[in-house]
Design a protein around this motif. Structure first.
Motif, PDB file in Angstrom:
ATOM      1  N   GLU A  45     -71.951 -93.230 -61.507  1.00  0.00           N
ATOM      2  CA  GLU A  45     -71.278 -92.230 -60.677  1.00  0.00           C
ATOM      3  C   GLU A  45     -72.147 -90.988 -60.502  1.00  0.00           C
ATOM      4  N   LYS A  46     -72.820 -90.571 -61.573  1.00  0.00           N
ATOM      5  CA  LYS A  46     -73.729 -89.427 -61.479  1.00  0.00           C
ATOM      6  C   LYS A  46     -74.873 -89.737 -60.505  1.00  0.00           C
ATOM      7  N   PHE A  47     -75.354 -90.977 -60.556  1.00  0.00           N
ATOM      8  CA  PHE A  47     -76.428 -91.419 -59.669  1.00  0.00           C
ATOM      9  C   PHE A  47     -75.978 -91.340 -58.217  1.00  0.00           C
ATOM     10  N   LYS A  48     -74.743 -91.782 -57.941  1.00  0.00           N
ATOM     11  CA  LYS A  48     -74.203 -91.743 -56.581  1.00  0.00           C
ATOM     12  C   LYS A  48     -73.962 -90.308 -56.123  1.00  0.00           C
ATOM     13  N   GLU A  49     -73.438 -89.454 -57.032  1.00  0.00           N
ATOM     14  CA  GLU A  49     -73.198 -88.059 -56.682  1.00  0.00           C
ATOM     15  C   GLU A  49     -74.494 -87.356 -56.279  1.00  0.00           C
ATOM     16  N   ALA A  50     -75.553 -87.614 -57.050  1.00  0.00           N
ATOM     17  CA  ALA A  50     -76.840 -86.990 -56.742  1.00  0.00           C
ATOM     18  C   ALA A  50     -77.352 -87.458 -55.389  1.00  0.00           C
ATOM     19  N   ALA A  51     -77.192 -88.752 -55.084  1.00  0.00           N
ATOM     20  CA  ALA A  51     -77.667 -89.285 -53.804  1.00  0.00           C
ATOM     21  C   ALA A  51     -76.873 -88.697 -52.643  1.00  0.00           C
ATOM     22  N   SER A  52     -75.545 -88.565 -52.810  1.00  0.00           N
ATOM     23  CA  SER A  52     -74.718 -87.985 -51.745  1.00  0.00           C
ATOM     24  C   SER A  52     -75.091 -86.528 -51.497  1.00  0.00           C
ATOM     25  N   ALA A  53     -75.372 -85.800 -52.575  1.00  0.00           N
ATOM     26  CA  ALA A  53     -75.775 -84.401 -52.439  1.00  0.00           C
ATOM     27  C   ALA A  53     -77.120 -84.292 -51.721  1.00  0.00           C
ATOM     28  N   TYR A  54     -78.043 -85.165 -52.095  1.00  0.00           N
ATOM     29  CA  TYR A  54     -79.366 -85.135 -51.475  1.00  0.00           C
ATOM     30  C   TYR A  54     -79.305 -85.547 -50.008  1.00  0.00           C
ATOM     31  N   GLU A  55     -78.395 -86.472 -49.683  1.00  0.00           N
ATOM     32  CA  GLU A  55     -78.243 -86.903 -48.290  1.00  0.00           C
ATOM     33  C   GLU A  55     -77.908 -85.711 -47.397  1.00  0.00           C
ATOM     34  N   ILE A  56     -77.104 -84.779 -47.904  1.00  0.00           N
ATOM     35  CA  ILE A  56     -76.710 -83.592 -47.135  1.00  0.00           C
ATOM     36  C   ILE A  56     -77.841 -82.569 -47.100  1.00  0.00           C
ATOM     37  N   LEU A  57     -78.376 -82.226 -48.270  1.00  0.00           N
ATOM     38  CA  LEU A  57     -79.320 -81.110 -48.350  1.00  0.00           C
ATOM     39  C   LEU A  57     -80.720 -81.459 -47.854  1.00  0.00           C
ATOM     40  N   SER A  58     -81.052 -82.747 -47.769  1.00  0.00           N
ATOM     41  CA  SER A  58     -82.379 -83.133 -47.280  1.00  0.00           C
ATOM     42  C   SER A  58     -82.433 -83.204 -45.764  1.00  0.00           C
ATOM     43  N   ASP A  59     -81.277 -83.149 -45.113  1.00  0.00           N
ATOM     44  CA  ASP A  59     -81.202 -83.219 -43.653  1.00  0.00           C
ATOM     45  C   ASP A  59     -80.893 -81.814 -43.129  1.00  0.00           C
ATOM     46  N   PRO A  60     -81.842 -81.166 -42.433  1.00  0.00           N
ATOM     47  CA  PRO A  60     -81.627 -79.773 -41.988  1.00  0.00           C
ATOM     48  C   PRO A  60     -80.338 -79.583 -41.199  1.00  0.00           C
ATOM     49  N   GLU A  61     -79.992 -80.573 -40.345  1.00  0.00           N
ATOM     50  CA  GLU A  61     -78.788 -80.451 -39.525  1.00  0.00           C
ATOM     51  C   GLU A  61     -77.527 -80.505 -40.393  1.00  0.00           C
ATOM     52  N   LYS A  62     -77.472 -81.500 -41.307  1.00  0.00           N
ATOM     53  CA  LYS A  62     -76.303 -81.615 -42.185  1.00  0.00           C
ATOM     54  C   LYS A  62     -76.209 -80.417 -43.130  1.00  0.00           C
ATOM     55  N   LYS A  63     -77.364 -79.961 -43.622  1.00  0.00           N
ATOM     56  CA  LYS A  63     -77.371 -78.810 -44.530  1.00  0.00           C
ATOM     57  C   LYS A  63     -76.812 -77.581 -43.832  1.00  0.00           C
ATOM     58  N   ALA A  64     -77.219 -77.370 -42.573  1.00  0.00           N
ATOM     59  CA  ALA A  64     -76.726 -76.209 -41.817  1.00  0.00           C
ATOM     60  C   ALA A  64     -75.220 -76.308 -41.588  1.00  0.00           C
ATOM     61  N   ARG A  65     -74.741 -77.528 -41.265  1.00  0.00           N
ATOM     62  CA  ARG A  65     -73.292 -77.693 -41.060  1.00  0.00           C
ATOM     63  C   ARG A  65     -72.525 -77.453 -42.352  1.00  0.00           C
TER      64      ARG A  65
END
Length: 376
Positions: A45-65
């Motif tokens: 679960e920690k592994f999945k949480e980290a991946a979901s967080a990175y999916e947002i913050l690594s994408d400039p558009e998603k991070k801005a939203r």
């Protein structure tokens, strides 16, 4: 899995650089990787949480939203495509396998998927390229040929059953303790869990039987894409050794500036300069479209900053939700280099009643015009 603040999950602040975000995710991904925590659901679960967080913050558009709207923002809860969302283990290895690098399999391949018994299917690392598009290409969609330097299985390379694990991908160790014998099962150190090793290397290949080769691939870009969007093309990345599957090709969209039109999401803006005489008497002018031209009427008495709206003449939505509009902003050009005759002619009109400002309630201010423009 509850939605958590991605910055808190990765342990970074909101001003963290892209490299800092990547390093923080890699540290957590390695710590909670299934290979290091077999059968540990909490670690998974920690592994999945980290991946979901990175999916947002690594994408400039998603991070801005997210920075503006949080998890309630547009595109933050869907799945697949450009929307992201909840991730399973296959999604994580597919999209971010190349993050782990040397820690789990080296640069030639990016991650592991499930397999029969203890064997793991290795996934090749992803390739990321940037593709610059014109506004005309974005408006209609386009097919592009991309030249890629890819890792491919070298001709003549052969793989055989791992002699250490006999093809199982796991090894069993028995240790003696004061409680008796204890048996542990771990990933095979010789083949990395693949169950196979290189038995014959092709000419010019590395230790995994791979070699770098230039390939040309055709990529279809849908209409309406925006700067920073990423297309994930499955199976077009680097090859994996043994019985592995190729990685993905990640195409990051960039936009070329247009000479006359400015983009704002699906909408386009154009500044049209007209003379004082044309603004006073009225005229028609030609304005550019993404593909072609349009003629619009300038009514007599048009004021500077007046905006005309051409519905449906903007850009299409990448999600097929119709077209935006083209906004033509009229700018009345005040002459700056007049001859004596021209100055004399205007001087006669200076005190003419028709040339005196007479604003009325119909002459909206700036904020009223902006509200009217985007209110419908």
């Amino acid at each position: 899995m509850s939605k958590q603040d991605p910055y808190s999950v990765l342990g970074v602040d909101r001003n963290a650089s892209a490299d800092d975000i990547k390093k923080a995710y890699r540290k957590l991904a390695i710590k909670y990787h299934p290979d290091k925590n077999p059968g540990d659901k909490a670690a998974e679960e920690k592994f999945k949480e980290a991946a979901s967080a990175y999916e947002i913050l690594s994408d400039p558009e998603k991070k801005a939203r997210y920075d503006r709207f949080g998890h309630a923002g547009p595109g933050m809860g869907g799945g697949g495509g450009f929307q992201g969302g909840g991730m399973n283990m296959e999604d994580i290895f597919s999209q971010f396998g190349d993050i782990f690098g040397e820690a789990f399999g080296g640069g030639a391949f990016g991650g592991f998927g499930g397999g029969r018994g203890g064997r793991r299917v290795v996934k090749g690392s992803n390739l990321r390229v940037r593709l610059k598009l014109t506004l005309e290409e974005i408006a209609t969609g386009v097919e592009k040929q991309l030249k890629l330097q890819k890792l491919v299985r070298a001709k003549g390379t052969e793989y055989g059953t791992c002699s250490t694990c006999k093809g199982h991908g796991q090894v069993t160790r028995v240790q003696s303790t004061f409680l008796g014998a204890m048996q542990t099962v771990t990933t095979c150190p010789a083949c990395g869990g693949m169950g196979q090793t290189v038995s014959k290397r092709g000419a010019g290949s590395d230790e995994h039987g791979l070699t770098r080769e230039e390939q040309v691939v055709n990529v279809k870009i849908p209409a309406g894409v925006e700067e920073g969007m990423q297309l994930n093309l499955s199976g077009l990345g680097n090859d994996a050794p043994a019985g592995g599957v190729p990685g993905d090709l990640l195409v990051v969209i960039e936009e070329e500036d247009h000479a006359e039109l400015k983009r704002d999401g699906q909408h386009l803006h154009y500044e049209a300069f007209v003379s004082v005489i044309d603004a006073a008497l009225g005229t028609s002018i030609e304005v550019p479209l993404v593909n072609g031209k349009a003629r619009v009427k300038i009514e007599p008495g048009t004021q500077s900053n007046h905006t005309l709206r051409l519905k449906g003449k903007g850009l299409p939505s990448v999600n097929h939700h119709g077209h935006g509009d083209l906004f033509v902003h009229v700018a009345v050009w005040t002459p700056t280099d007049l001859s004596k005759e021209e100055k004399a002619a205007l001087e006669k009109l200076r005190t003419s009643p028709g040339f005196q400002p007479k604003p009325t309630n119909k002459d909206k201010g700036f904020f009223e015009r902006v509200k009217e423009m985007f209110g419908s």
